[in-house]
Design a protein around this motif. Structure first.
Motif, PDB file in Angstrom:
ATOM      1  N   UNK A 174       0.838  -1.205   0.000  1.00 54.04           N
ATOM      2  CA  UNK A 174       0.000   0.000   0.000  1.00 54.04           C
ATOM      3  C   UNK A 174       0.871   1.253   0.000  1.00 54.04           C
ATOM      4  N   UNK A 175       1.910   1.268   0.838  1.00 52.90           N
ATOM      5  CA  UNK A 175       2.801   2.432   0.892  1.00 52.90           C
ATOM      6  C   UNK A 175       3.513   2.638  -0.442  1.00 52.90           C
ATOM      7  N   UNK A 176       3.975   1.558  -1.046  1.00 53.49           N
ATOM      8  CA  UNK A 176       4.666   1.672  -2.335  1.00 53.49           C
ATOM      9  C   UNK A 176       3.724   2.241  -3.397  1.00 53.49           C
ATOM     10  N   UNK A 177       2.480   1.781  -3.416  1.00 57.55           N
ATOM     11  CA  UNK A 177       1.512   2.290  -4.392  1.00 57.55           C
ATOM     12  C   UNK A 177       1.269   3.783  -4.196  1.00 57.55           C
ATOM     13  N   UNK A 178       1.181   4.221  -2.944  1.00 59.75           N
ATOM     14  CA  UNK A 178       0.974   5.646  -2.665  1.00 59.75           C
ATOM     15  C   UNK A 178       2.179   6.478  -3.086  1.00 59.75           C
ATOM     16  N   UNK A 179       3.386   6.018  -2.771  1.00 64.75           N
ATOM     17  CA  UNK A 179       4.578   6.757  -3.197  1.00 64.75           C
ATOM     18  C   UNK A 179       4.686   6.778  -4.719  1.00 64.75           C
ATOM     19  N   UNK A 180       4.440   5.658  -5.381  1.00 66.54           N
ATOM     20  CA  UNK A 180       4.519   5.616  -6.851  1.00 66.54           C
ATOM     21  C   UNK A 180       3.532   6.582  -7.495  1.00 66.54           C
TER      22      UNK A 180
ATOM     23  N   UNK B  53      -6.550  -0.964  -2.368  1.00 63.70           N
ATOM     24  CA  UNK B  53      -5.902  -0.187  -3.430  1.00 63.70           C
ATOM     25  C   UNK B  53      -6.906   0.179  -4.518  1.00 63.70           C
ATOM     26  N   UNK B  54      -7.724  -0.788  -4.936  1.00 65.44           N
ATOM     27  CA  UNK B  54      -8.760  -0.515  -5.950  1.00 65.44           C
ATOM     28  C   UNK B  54      -9.728   0.564  -5.466  1.00 65.44           C
ATOM     29  N   UNK B  55     -10.150   0.468  -4.213  1.00 64.37           N
ATOM     30  CA  UNK B  55     -11.108   1.438  -3.655  1.00 64.37           C
ATOM     31  C   UNK B  55     -10.541   2.854  -3.638  1.00 64.37           C
ATOM     32  N   UNK B  56      -9.213   2.952  -3.630  1.00 63.26           N
ATOM     33  CA  UNK B  56      -8.563   4.258  -3.601  1.00 63.26           C
ATOM     34  C   UNK B  56      -7.959   4.650  -4.940  1.00 63.26           C
ATOM     35  N   UNK B  57      -8.340   3.929  -5.993  1.00 60.59           N
ATOM     36  CA  UNK B  57      -7.913   4.275  -7.344  1.00 60.59           C
ATOM     37  C   UNK B  57      -6.441   4.031  -7.629  1.00 60.59           C
ATOM     38  N   UNK B  58      -5.836   3.119  -6.900  1.00 62.51           N
ATOM     39  CA  UNK B  58      -4.415   2.825  -7.095  1.00 62.51           C
ATOM     40  C   UNK B  58      -4.222   1.455  -7.723  1.00 62.51           C
ATOM     41  N   UNK B  59      -3.177   1.308  -8.536  1.00 64.56           N
ATOM     42  CA  UNK B  59      -2.930   0.005  -9.162  1.00 64.56           C
ATOM     43  C   UNK B  59      -2.428  -1.020  -8.156  1.00 64.56           C
TER      44      UNK B  59
END
Length: 150
Positions: free
Chosen positions: A17-23, A54-60
């Motif tokens: 989750x953290x990696x997806x947010x930083x990316x 991740x999907x709920x927050x629009x992240x891959x």
């Protein structure tokens, strides 16, 4: 370019989750973001509720399978962010050359450690995600290499 390593225990929930947010925030040509775990269970995919969060927050969703942290991959300019104090201690023992660059993701937060949502429900994952997102905001505001203003 430097690498930002985000590490939790199993690389199943928090670090993906953290990696997806930083990316989502950082240009790929300026910072490479990787996630890893200290004790990755063989053959397990990222937790289904991580995927849902991740999907709920629009992240891959991460394409790679969970992976074990490898201290050899930590370069001289890299930053390593962990979820709990015990992770920081373990990482500093594994990568003493990177000791000053191994920090808590929640370093500037009132609640510094990020609890593992594994075994909990969607609300536990949503709570962990919100905490991680606030921590990512703090790192991007305080570390010039992670600033979105560059």
């Amino acid at each position: 370019m430097f690498t930002l390593h985000v590490v939790c225990m199993g690389n199943l929930c928090r670090s993906p989750m953290a990696a997806a947010l930083f990316r989502a925030r950082l240009p790929a040509d300026r910072c490479r973001v990787v996630s890893a775990g200290l004790a990755v269970p063989a053959g397990r995919p990222v937790a289904p509720l991580t995927v849902a969060t991740l999907h709920a927050n629009g992240l891959p969703v991460p394409e790679a399978s969970p992976r074990q942290f490898d201290p050899v991959t930590v370069g001289n300019d890299d930053l390593v962010l962990a979820m709990q104090h015990r992770h920081v201690r373990a990482l500093r023992a594994l990568a003493p050359h990177a000791r000053p660059r191994i920090q808590l993701l929640g370093r500037w937060m009132p609640q510094r450690e990020i609890d593992d949502p594994m075994g909990g429900g969607m609300e536990d994952f949503a709570r962990a995600f919100a905490h991680i997102a606030a921590c990512v905001e703090q790192w991007c505001a305080r570390d010039a290499r992670l600033s979105t203003r560059m």
